[in-house]
Design a protein around this motif. Structure first.
Motif, PDB file in Angstrom:
ATOM      1  N   UNK A  87       0.829  -1.207   0.000  1.00 46.40           N
ATOM      2  CA  UNK A  87       0.000   0.000   0.000  1.00 46.40           C
ATOM      3  C   UNK A  87       0.863   1.256   0.000  1.00 46.40           C
ATOM      4  N   UNK A  88       1.992   1.220   0.676  1.00 44.20           N
ATOM      5  CA  UNK A  88       2.893   2.366   0.695  1.00 44.20           C
ATOM      6  C   UNK A  88       3.495   2.608  -0.685  1.00 44.20           C
ATOM      7  N   UNK A  89       3.927   1.527  -1.338  1.00 45.50           N
ATOM      8  CA  UNK A  89       4.459   1.651  -2.708  1.00 45.50           C
ATOM      9  C   UNK A  89       3.425   2.290  -3.619  1.00 45.50           C
ATOM     10  N   UNK A  90       2.203   1.808  -3.551  1.00 44.92           N
ATOM     11  CA  UNK A  90       1.138   2.323  -4.410  1.00 44.92           C
ATOM     12  C   UNK A  90       0.876   3.801  -4.134  1.00 44.92           C
ATOM     13  N   UNK A  91       0.861   4.178  -2.879  1.00 52.12           N
ATOM     14  CA  UNK A  91       0.506   5.554  -2.540  1.00 52.12           C
ATOM     15  C   UNK A  91       1.601   6.545  -2.900  1.00 52.12           C
ATOM     16  N   UNK A  92       2.868   6.116  -2.864  1.00 57.31           N
ATOM     17  CA  UNK A  92       3.926   7.105  -3.094  1.00 57.31           C
ATOM     18  C   UNK A  92       4.444   7.128  -4.526  1.00 57.31           C
ATOM     19  N   UNK A  93       4.227   6.043  -5.309  1.00 55.76           N
ATOM     20  CA  UNK A  93       4.701   6.130  -6.690  1.00 55.76           C
ATOM     21  C   UNK A  93       3.676   5.692  -7.728  1.00 55.76           C
ATOM     22  N   UNK A  94       2.466   5.318  -7.296  1.00 56.93           N
ATOM     23  CA  UNK A  94       1.371   5.099  -8.231  1.00 56.93           C
ATOM     24  C   UNK A  94       1.295   3.734  -8.867  1.00 56.93           C
ATOM     25  N   UNK A  95       2.114   2.812  -8.434  1.00 58.87           N
ATOM     26  CA  UNK A  95       2.081   1.452  -8.995  1.00 58.87           C
ATOM     27  C   UNK A  95       0.778   0.772  -8.600  1.00 58.87           C
ATOM     28  N   UNK A  96       0.074   0.115  -9.554  1.00 53.97           N
ATOM     29  CA  UNK A  96      -1.140  -0.613  -9.176  1.00 53.97           C
ATOM     30  C   UNK A  96      -0.870  -1.574  -8.022  1.00 53.97           C
ATOM     31  N   UNK A  97      -1.829  -1.654  -7.120  1.00 54.36           N
ATOM     32  CA  UNK A  97      -1.646  -2.442  -5.908  1.00 54.36           C
ATOM     33  C   UNK A  97      -1.292  -3.890  -6.217  1.00 54.36           C
ATOM     34  N   UNK A  98      -1.902  -4.448  -7.255  1.00 54.70           N
ATOM     35  CA  UNK A  98      -1.602  -5.850  -7.576  1.00 54.70           C
ATOM     36  C   UNK A  98      -0.139  -6.016  -8.015  1.00 54.70           C
ATOM     37  N   UNK A  99       0.434  -4.987  -8.638  1.00 56.62           N
ATOM     38  CA  UNK A  99       1.851  -5.040  -9.003  1.00 56.62           C
ATOM     39  C   UNK A  99       2.740  -4.728  -7.812  1.00 56.62           C
ATOM     40  N   UNK A 100       2.279  -3.858  -6.924  1.00 56.27           N
ATOM     41  CA  UNK A 100       3.046  -3.557  -5.714  1.00 56.27           C
ATOM     42  C   UNK A 100       3.216  -4.813  -4.858  1.00 56.27           C
ATOM     43  N   UNK A 101       2.180  -5.640  -4.827  1.00 56.14           N
ATOM     44  CA  UNK A 101       2.291  -6.906  -4.075  1.00 56.14           C
ATOM     45  C   UNK A 101       3.368  -7.803  -4.687  1.00 56.14           C
ATOM     46  N   UNK A 102       3.461  -7.790  -6.008  1.00 53.15           N
ATOM     47  CA  UNK A 102       4.496  -8.580  -6.678  1.00 53.15           C
ATOM     48  C   UNK A 102       5.879  -8.053  -6.298  1.00 53.15           C
ATOM     49  N   UNK A 103       6.017  -6.736  -6.238  1.00 48.93           N
ATOM     50  CA  UNK A 103       7.301  -6.152  -5.834  1.00 48.93           C
ATOM     51  C   UNK A 103       7.684  -6.577  -4.426  1.00 48.93           C
TER      52      UNK A 103
END
Length: 481
Positions: A87-103
């Motif tokens: 959720x932090x990745x998504x909020x600060x750089x805009x990556x879709x949440x489903x991709x942020x989970x992969x990261x």
């Protein structure tokens, strides 16, 4: 709205910046400030290096098993907090949440690989010059590592540097990018919770001039590992030369995607679209140039067109969204200027080519997934890294032309080949000049692989056993009784 303020993590403690300045971190989907990070300067950086130097002797003398246990503990904490980190990745750089989970999953894999391989840093024994002599080639840590991470994979790139560095017995000072520093600082809290000794990992936030430059210049940091742009890499290499320090640079890419006449076109089209639009095209391994054999060009283009049209752009926290915002307005404007230049030079705009507006789009930096045809090999779009949601399709007459066009680049990081021909695959191994090739699959490197590029794509590499070995140097011992 109240925002969370994040300090530096130095010597096992959270400390305010000496500068007394802070950086606003903005959600690129909404324009809202979501947090503040310390804006460090030279004094903050020097404190972190001093802490890392002080921690190095004891840390480097710990057994491989002890270092592994700390990394396993950290890995479990990342796993526990996976949703919060995503959720932090998504909020600060805009990556879709489903991709942020992969990261986050990839970061876990990097820490796990580092933990598993602390005992696989091997030396050598060579016959000496006399019957009673043995020559030992030992592998020893460098000391304090300087890490600089890019904004597009803010957690994984930190894990990629921290994991192998401390597994090998080094300590580290890492600078996250100022556009997306918050997830790295959340990782710092987990590093603290895992009990990793004070000073082993230090996180200093700020911009390049304030933190990056003094980190590269510091005489007590013998190795710099950086992920970022090629121009920034050149500056780092030039600065590092003053102290003759080692540099490992993962820089830009211009990946070719070759689709031959015998390819599985449905599979290739899926992979081409995924490899281009994942993380809004903000990936150094993205499909930047799609070369398609003339015999299947029309069919492939039709498939890709439908798939690009089907991409959903919007709120990256929405599970159904495929493409989120660009990370910043500057990045959006760079991409749009490249699209306009391509059209001026003769490319045909099939889809997209504009900033999305209206409703929630007006709050963020959303760019329409873009498809261009009629792109010529000598156009700027083919030569320069786009780093955005822009796909260009180029027709080639045969495999020879595809190889020649693919190799006609200053970059040499990643590439893709779709074919059922073993002959073409074997030729590719000899003639395609890229450090990483994905054959009949989309992108995405593995922790146990080796991620590295040729030419302007960087020096050295990351991941796997070869990446781990970058964090040690050799010591040759002529052993006599």
């Amino acid at each position: 709205m109240a925002t969370e303020r994040f300090q530096h993590y130095i010597n096992g403690a959270w400390v305010d910046p000496v500068t007394k300045e802070w950086i606003d971190v903005t959600n690129p989907a909404t324009g809202e400030v979501i947090g503040e990070a310390a804006k460090g300067g030279k004094e903050d950086l020097e404190s972190a290096v001093d802490a890392a130097r002080a921690a190095f002797p004891e840390w480097s003398h710990k057994s491989a098993e002890e270092r592994a246990d700390y990394l396993y503990a950290l890995n479990e904490l990342v796993k526990r907090d996976a949703e919060k980190l995503a959720a932090t990745i998504t909020s600060e750089m805009g990556k879709p949440l489903k991709e942020a989970r992969i990261e986050v999953g990839f970061a876990q894999g990097l820490f796990r690989f580092a933990a598993e391989n602390t005992r696989r840093i091997q030396g050598e024994i060579i016959p000496g010059s006399t019957p009673d002599e043995k020559i030992l080639i030992d592998r020893v840590p460098h000391g304090v590592i300087g890490g600089i991470a890019a904004w597009n994979f803010p957690l994984a790139l930190c894990a990629r540097k921290i994991g192998p560095a401390i597994a090998a017995g080094n300590t580290i000072v890492i600078k996250p990018h100022e556009l997306s520093p918050l997830v790295a600082l959340r990782l710092g809290k987990l590093i603290d919770e895992a009990g990793i000794p004070a000073g082993v990992v230090n996180i200093v936030t700020g911009d390049g001039p304030g933190v990056g430059v003094p980190l590269v210049d510091h005489p007590d940091v013998p190795l710099i590992t950086m992920t970022g742009s090629t121009p920034a890499g050149r500056k780092i290499m030039e600065a590092a030369a003053k102290n003759l320090k080692e540099v490992r640079l993962e820089l830009g890419g211009k990946a070719p995607f070759l689709v031959m006449e015998d390819a599985d076109l449905e599979r290739a089209a899926d992979a081409a679209v995924s490899a281009r639009f994942m993380n809004n095209g903000q990936v150094c391994t993205s499909n930047e140039r799609t070369y398609v054999h003339a015999d299947v060009y029309d069919e492939f283009l039709a498939k890709v067109t439908e798939k690009v049209k089907a991409l959903k752009v919007g709120d990256p926290t929405d599970e159904s969204v495929d493409v989120g915002p660009k990370v910043s307005l500057d990045e959006l404007e760079k991409v749009h200027a490249m699209v306009e230049k391509a059209v001026e030079q003769g490319a045909k705009l099939e889809l997209g080519g504009k900033r999305l507006t209206g409703g929630d789009y007006d709050k963020g930096y959303f760019y329409a997934p873009t498809l261009l045809t009629g792109v010529a090999q000598d156009q700027d779009l083919v030569k320069n890294e786009v780093f955005g949601p822009v796909m260009s399709i180029i027709k080639v007459k045969d495999f020879d032309e595809a190889l020649a066009f693919a190799n006609d680049s200053q970059y040499g990081l990643s590439s893709y080949l779709f074919t059922e021909s073993l002959d073409k695959i074997m030729r590719m191994t000899r003639e395609l000049n890229f450090g990483e090739v994905y054959v009949n699959r989309g992108g995405g490197e593995a922790p146990q692989g080796f991620h590295h590029g040729y030419n302007q794509s960087g020096l050295g590499g990351e991941d796997g056993q070869h990446g781990l070995e970058a964090y040690v140097e050799t010591k040759t011992i002529y052993l006599n009784s």
